[in-house]
Design a protein around this motif. Sequence first.
Motif: not given
Length: 478
Positions: A297, A319, A326-327, A331
Motif C-alpha cells: 500500500a 474513515l 479499526w484497521v 486487522y
Amino acid sequence: MPSPKKQSRKDIELKQEKASVTPIRQSSRIASIVAAEKEGSSQRVEKITRETRSSMKIEEKEKPAARTKSYEFGGPVGAFFMIFSLPVTLYAVNLACRKDKCTILEMPKLPSSLAVLVDMEAAFIFLGWFAFQAVLAVLPVGRVAEGQPLKSGQRLKYRLNGFLSLLVTLACLGVAVYYEVPLSVLSKKFFPLMTTAVIFSFLLSIALYIKSLFISPSKVAAPGNSGNFIYDFFMGHELNPRIGPLDLKFFCELRPGLIGWAVLNLAFLVDAYQKQGTFPPALTMVVLFQFVYVADALFFEDAILTTMDITHDGFGFMLAFGDLAWVPFLYCLQPRFLYESKFNLPWYCLAPIALLNVIGYYIFRGANSQKNDFRKNPHSPALAYLETIPTPSGKRLLVGGWWGLVRKPNYLGDLLMALAWSLPCGFGHVLPYFYPIYFFILLVHRERRDDAECRRKYGASWDRYCERVRYRIIPYVY
Ligand SMILES: NC(=O)C1=CN([C@@H]2O[C@H](COP(=O)(O)OP(=O)(O)OC[C@H]3O[C@@H](n4cnc5c(N)ncnc54)[C@H](OP(=O)(O)O)[C@@H]3O)[C@@H](O)[C@H]2O)C=CC1
Ligand SMILES: CC(C)=CCC[C@@H](C)[C@H]1CC=C2C3=C(CC[C@@]21C)[C@@]1(C)CC[C@H](O)C(C)(C)[C@@H]1CC3
C-alpha cells in the motif's frame, strides 16, 4: 467587462444550460469520440474530451454543493447505530479472543478494572506515534503527485514518502530491539492503546465536522452533504481536509493506522521469538503476509489517489475510526490469536495457504496497477492492447485485462488474501475468521455503492460495461 454581480444569475444559467450534459449530448459526444478514434485523429479525441471536461467543470463550479439525495448505510439511523456499534464490536471481538479463550459462544469477559482499558502511558505512546508519523509525512522528501481533478477542476498535490516512512519506522524498531527496549509493552498495553485510538478518532471526527462548517461549497464531499448532522458527521462533510501541507485523509488512511498494524504484528512476533527461542511458522507467515500488504500500500501509495475514499468520500467518523482504530486493532486479530494461543500448523498445510496468498496478491496488485496506470495515462502504449469503452465524460472504461474478468478484480484478490490470513489459525475457532467475513460484507456493500456512483457518472456506458462484464466480484458466482 460586466461586473460579477450583473453577470450573475442569467449568464450562469445560460452557461449551465449550454454545458449541461443531457443524455442526447452524452451519446453524441461518445459518437464523436468513437468517430475521431476511427479516423485515428488523437488530436480530435483530446479536443472533444477537453471540451466535455471543461463544460462539466463550468457546470459544477458555479452550482452550490448539491444536497445528498440518497442515503447510504441506512441513513441517519444507520449512521447513528454504526457510530456506537463499530467501537462496541472492536472491544467485543478483542475481549472475546484472549489468551485463555477465543470464542463467540460465551459473553466476552469484562475487564476487572478500568485500568485494563485506560492508561496514561499508552495515551502518550499513541500520541507520540501519531506525531512521529505526521512529521515523517510532511518531510520534503519524496515525489509529489497530483490527485484526480476536483469539482473545481483543480488537482491537489500529495507528497509520496509513505514507503520511506515505513523504512524509517522499521529502522527505529530495529534500534529499539538492539537496545533491548521491551516491545512487549505493545502487546501488554494492547487494550489501553486501543482505547486511546478510539477516543482520538472520536475527537478528530468532531474537530473535522466543526472545521467543515466553514468551508466553501466546492470543498464539500457529496456523500456527506445531507444536512443531517449525524449522517454528515459519519460520512464526512469535507472531501480533503488539510492542515498546512498535511492532507489528513490521505495521511490517516496510510500512515498511523496501517503502519501501526504492521508494528503491532512485529511486536507479537519479536515477543514470541524472545519467549520461545524460535519464530513460530504460522504466526511468522501471517505477519509476513500482512506486512507485504502494508508495504505494498505504501510502495504504490499514489494508487490510493484513484480510490473511492480519496476521490468520493469525505473524511468523517467512518474513515477516521476505520483508519485509526479499526484497521490496526482488528486487522491484527489473527496474529494476536496465533501469538496468544501458540497455535501452529504443519508445513504441508501452510504451503498451499501461502500459494493462495500469492495468487490473491497477484490479482490484487495486477488489477489495481492496471486501473491506476490507465487513469494516469490512458494513452500509454503499454496498455494499448487493452479493450476499452468510451464514456460521455471523456474518460474510458477498461473492459479488457483484469477489469474484463469481473467488475472488481481488485476486491477478488483482496478477499483471497483475507482468507489466506485466517486459514493458518485452523478451524477450531470462528473468531479468527472475523476479518474475511466482515471484509466480504464490506466489499459487497462497497461494490454496490461504487456501481451506483459509476452509473451516475457514466450513464449508458456503465450499463454497456455491466453487460460485457457480467460478474461483480467472483467469476461465475457473484
Ligand atoms: N483492506 C481493506 O480493509 C480494504 C481494502 N480495499 C481495497 O482498496 C482498493 C481500492 O478499492 P475502491 O476504492 O473501493 O475501488 P476501486 O479501486 O475499484 O475504485 C473504484 C473506481 O475505479 C474506477 N473504475 C471502476 N471500474 C473501472 C473500469 N472498468 N475501468 C476503469 N476504471 C474503473 C471508477 O472511478 P473513475 O472511473 O472515476 O476513475 C470507480 O469509481 C481495492 O483493492 C480494495 O480491495 C478497500 C476497502 C477496504
Ligand atoms: C464500516 C467500516 C468498518 C468502515 C471503515 C472502512 C475502513 C476500515 C476501510 C475503507 C477503505 C479502506 C482502505 C484500506 C484500509 C481499510 C479502509 C480504511 C487500505 C488503506 C488498505 C491497504 C490497501 O492496499 C489500500 C491502500 C488499497 C486500501 C484502501 C482502502
